[in-house]
Write a protein that holds these residues in place. Sequence first.
Motif, PDB file in Angstrom:
ATOM      1  N   VAL A   1       0.861  -1.185   0.000  1.00 36.17           N
ATOM      2  CA  VAL A   1       0.000   0.000   0.000  1.00 36.17           C
ATOM      3  C   VAL A   1       0.893   1.230   0.000  1.00 36.17           C
ATOM      4  O   VAL A   1       1.733   1.395   0.893  1.00 36.17           O
ATOM      5  CB  VAL A   1      -0.932   0.026   1.225  1.00 36.17           C
ATOM      6  CG1 VAL A   1      -1.776   1.298   1.237  1.00 36.17           C
ATOM      7  CG2 VAL A   1      -1.833  -1.205   1.239  1.00 36.17           C
ATOM      8  N   MET A   2       0.743   2.080  -1.005  1.00 37.85           N
ATOM      9  CA  MET A   2       1.557   3.301  -1.098  1.00 37.85           C
ATOM     10  C   MET A   2       0.709   4.487  -0.661  1.00 37.85           C
ATOM     11  O   MET A   2      -0.206   4.911  -1.358  1.00 37.85           O
ATOM     12  CB  MET A   2       2.064   3.496  -2.533  1.00 37.85           C
ATOM     13  CG  MET A   2       2.928   2.344  -3.024  1.00 37.85           C
ATOM     14  SD  MET A   2       3.849   2.711  -4.552  1.00 37.85           S
ATOM     15  CE  MET A   2       2.520   3.021  -5.721  1.00 37.85           C
ATOM     16  N   GLY A   3       0.991   4.993   0.529  1.00 37.98           N
ATOM     17  CA  GLY A   3       0.241   6.099   1.108  1.00 37.98           C
ATOM     18  C   GLY A   3      -0.559   5.643   2.305  1.00 37.98           C
ATOM     19  O   GLY A   3      -1.278   4.637   2.238  1.00 37.98           O
TER      20      GLY A   3
ATOM     21  N   LEU B   1       6.296   8.479   3.940  1.00 37.58           N
ATOM     22  CA  LEU B   1       7.471   9.202   4.424  1.00 37.58           C
ATOM     23  C   LEU B   1       7.400   9.463   5.927  1.00 37.58           C
ATOM     24  O   LEU B   1       8.405   9.749   6.568  1.00 37.58           O
ATOM     25  CB  LEU B   1       7.612  10.539   3.673  1.00 37.58           C
ATOM     26  CG  LEU B   1       7.929  10.420   2.182  1.00 37.58           C
ATOM     27  CD1 LEU B   1       7.965  11.804   1.545  1.00 37.58           C
ATOM     28  CD2 LEU B   1       9.259   9.705   1.966  1.00 37.58           C
ATOM     29  N   ARG B   2       6.194   9.375   6.482  1.00 38.94           N
ATOM     30  CA  ARG B   2       6.020   9.610   7.915  1.00 38.94           C
ATOM     31  C   ARG B   2       6.222   8.318   8.716  1.00 38.94           C
ATOM     32  O   ARG B   2       6.163   7.224   8.166  1.00 38.94           O
ATOM     33  CB  ARG B   2       4.622  10.174   8.188  1.00 38.94           C
ATOM     34  CG  ARG B   2       4.356  11.518   7.512  1.00 38.94           C
ATOM     35  CD  ARG B   2       2.875  11.830   7.512  1.00 38.94           C
ATOM     36  NE  ARG B   2       2.126  10.868   6.692  1.00 38.94           N
ATOM     37  CZ  ARG B   2       0.804  10.817   6.642  1.00 38.94           C
ATOM     38  NH1 ARG B   2       0.084  11.665   7.371  1.00 38.94           N
ATOM     39  NH2 ARG B   2       0.193   9.919   5.881  1.00 38.94           N
TER      40      ARG B   2
ATOM     41  N   ILE C   1       7.648   1.359   5.305  1.00 43.82           N
ATOM     42  CA  ILE C   1       8.931   1.599   4.639  1.00 43.82           C
ATOM     43  C   ILE C   1       8.894   2.986   3.998  1.00 43.82           C
ATOM     44  O   ILE C   1       7.828   3.574   3.812  1.00 43.82           O
ATOM     45  CB  ILE C   1       9.216   0.533   3.553  1.00 43.82           C
ATOM     46  CG1 ILE C   1       8.122   0.570   2.463  1.00 43.82           C
ATOM     47  CG2 ILE C   1       9.338  -0.858   4.163  1.00 43.82           C
ATOM     48  CD1 ILE C   1       8.442  -0.250   1.229  1.00 43.82           C
ATOM     49  N   LYS C   2      10.066   3.489   3.641  1.00 42.87           N
ATOM     50  CA  LYS C   2      10.167   4.786   2.973  1.00 42.87           C
ATOM     51  C   LYS C   2      10.790   4.664   1.577  1.00 42.87           C
ATOM     52  O   LYS C   2      10.831   5.643   0.837  1.00 42.87           O
ATOM     53  CB  LYS C   2      10.994   5.755   3.815  1.00 42.87           C
ATOM     54  CG  LYS C   2      10.350   6.141   5.146  1.00 42.87           C
ATOM     55  CD  LYS C   2      11.226   7.135   5.898  1.00 42.87           C
ATOM     56  CE  LYS C   2      10.505   7.704   7.120  1.00 42.87           C
ATOM     57  NZ  LYS C   2      10.211   6.680   8.132  1.00 42.87           N
TER      58      LYS C   2
ATOM     59  N   LEU D   1      11.980  -1.070  -2.698  1.00 39.45           N
ATOM     60  CA  LEU D   1      11.699  -2.335  -2.027  1.00 39.45           C
ATOM     61  C   LEU D   1      10.444  -2.979  -2.609  1.00 39.45           C
ATOM     62  O   LEU D   1      10.382  -4.200  -2.797  1.00 39.45           O
ATOM     63  CB  LEU D   1      11.528  -2.121  -0.521  1.00 39.45           C
ATOM     64  CG  LEU D   1      12.783  -1.717   0.256  1.00 39.45           C
ATOM     65  CD1 LEU D   1      12.426  -1.391   1.705  1.00 39.45           C
ATOM     66  CD2 LEU D   1      13.819  -2.832   0.196  1.00 39.45           C
ATOM     67  N   ILE D   2       9.450  -2.165  -2.914  1.00 32.35           N
ATOM     68  CA  ILE D   2       8.213  -2.662  -3.530  1.00 32.35           C
ATOM     69  C   ILE D   2       8.483  -3.044  -4.975  1.00 32.35           C
ATOM     70  O   ILE D   2       8.105  -4.127  -5.438  1.00 32.35           O
ATOM     71  CB  ILE D   2       7.114  -1.590  -3.448  1.00 32.35           C
ATOM     72  CG1 ILE D   2       6.751  -1.288  -1.986  1.00 32.35           C
ATOM     73  CG2 ILE D   2       5.881  -2.012  -4.254  1.00 32.35           C
ATOM     74  CD1 ILE D   2       5.817  -0.112  -1.801  1.00 32.35           C
ATOM     75  N   GLU D   3       9.156  -2.165  -5.687  1.00 37.30           N
ATOM     76  CA  GLU D   3       9.408  -2.367  -7.116  1.00 37.30           C
ATOM     77  C   GLU D   3      10.158  -3.666  -7.379  1.00 37.30           C
ATOM     78  O   GLU D   3       9.839  -4.401  -8.337  1.00 37.30           O
ATOM     79  CB  GLU D   3      10.200  -1.180  -7.664  1.00 37.30           C
ATOM     80  CG  GLU D   3      10.525  -1.286  -9.142  1.00 37.30           C
ATOM     81  CD  GLU D   3      11.456  -0.173  -9.600  1.00 37.30           C
ATOM     82  OE1 GLU D   3      11.702  -0.089 -10.821  1.00 37.30           O
ATOM     83  OE2 GLU D   3      11.949   0.602  -8.748  1.00 37.30           O
TER      84      GLU D   3
END
Length: 412
Positions: free
Chosen positions: A6-8, A43-44, A56-57, A61-63
Amino acid sequence: MAKIAVMGHGVVGSGVVEVLYKNRESITRRTGQEIDIKYILDLRDFPDSPFHDKFIKDFSLIENDDEISVVVEVMGGLEPAFTYVRKCLEKGKSVATSNKELVASKGAELLRIARENNVNFFFEASVGGGIPIIRPLHQCLAANEIREIAGILNGTTNFILTKMIRESMSFEDALKLAQQLGYAERDPSADVNGDDACRKICILASLAFSNHIYPQNVPTEGITKITLEDVEYAGNWGGVIKLIGVAKKMEDGKVLTFVSPALLHGDSQLANVDDVFNAVLVRGDATGDVVFYGKGAGKLPTASAVVADVIDVVKAHGSSKSLYWNETEDNFVGSHEKIDTSFYLRMTADDAAAAKQQIAALFGDVQTLSRKHQPENELAFVTGTDTDEKLQAKLDSLHGVDILSKIRVLDY
């Protein structure tokens, strides 16, 4: 087991995580396999979250993780969302997003990349939040020739207009209340200027009419100029003012597309859609009018639509053949000038009697409107039907008057 990222982790992202884990058992039954979140990109820091070990930031890692088969993008904005989504699709990972700006601007390109890599790019939550509309358009209504789409596509502006209509609240006060209740952002410009509704009608028009309709080509007007005087005159006419997005296929193959305030008669199917609710009317040649109604935003309704896309992706075998439109640089938005329409007009006149004579000579029979405490030099009326071009020419020829409001009248 299907492992996803999940991004965000804002309002919608946290909702997606909540829904996936709260309904884990029923989702597993529907998909035939368990879905587990491996990464949450933000980022938080969220040290108090029960999922703190998943944060994670680093997008790479996802890619580069071959275990990740589905990625949820709920960051919003065009970048870095576009770059991240494109790279995920190119790596053979399906993507589900709620990002209307991304889909409206880059949808055709991302759908093509998804198809080339035999994965899916799904975006049910990008229009209407939890209201199902994307899937019905390309599946349930596939047997229809879609003729037009019209909708109340932004809950914030609909809430503001509802307060103005029901409680005679000024635009400014209604906006402040919307912000206090969390319906409007601190910077509400994307809502009140019509940009949000524009992106959504672009997505619907692109899907319905098979060519990418770009937001920058769509005439867009928000609600910032709507006054309580206009609301009163609309009520005297027998209707209300709503912010409407319209997409209609024209004979020349182009699509008449616009977003603007509109007078709707009280018996319209969209006139009684109030508060933060949205409604999308789809007019097909076989079904006639079909209306999709519900809350157009909010944490859990939007998250529900995103998770539904995740479930569909996990169950899918290859790319969807029906969720697609052509990638083109051409402007497929047709001109308003030749389209028959009518307008509500409000103006002040140096000489009211002389202005009425001019109006009668130029516009013929008009429907004159009135309101309480109407100044003697203020005139309001609804014109007969003519082309947009001719009505504007008549307006331009008026002298001794100051046009205060000009709002299109629509029939839905």
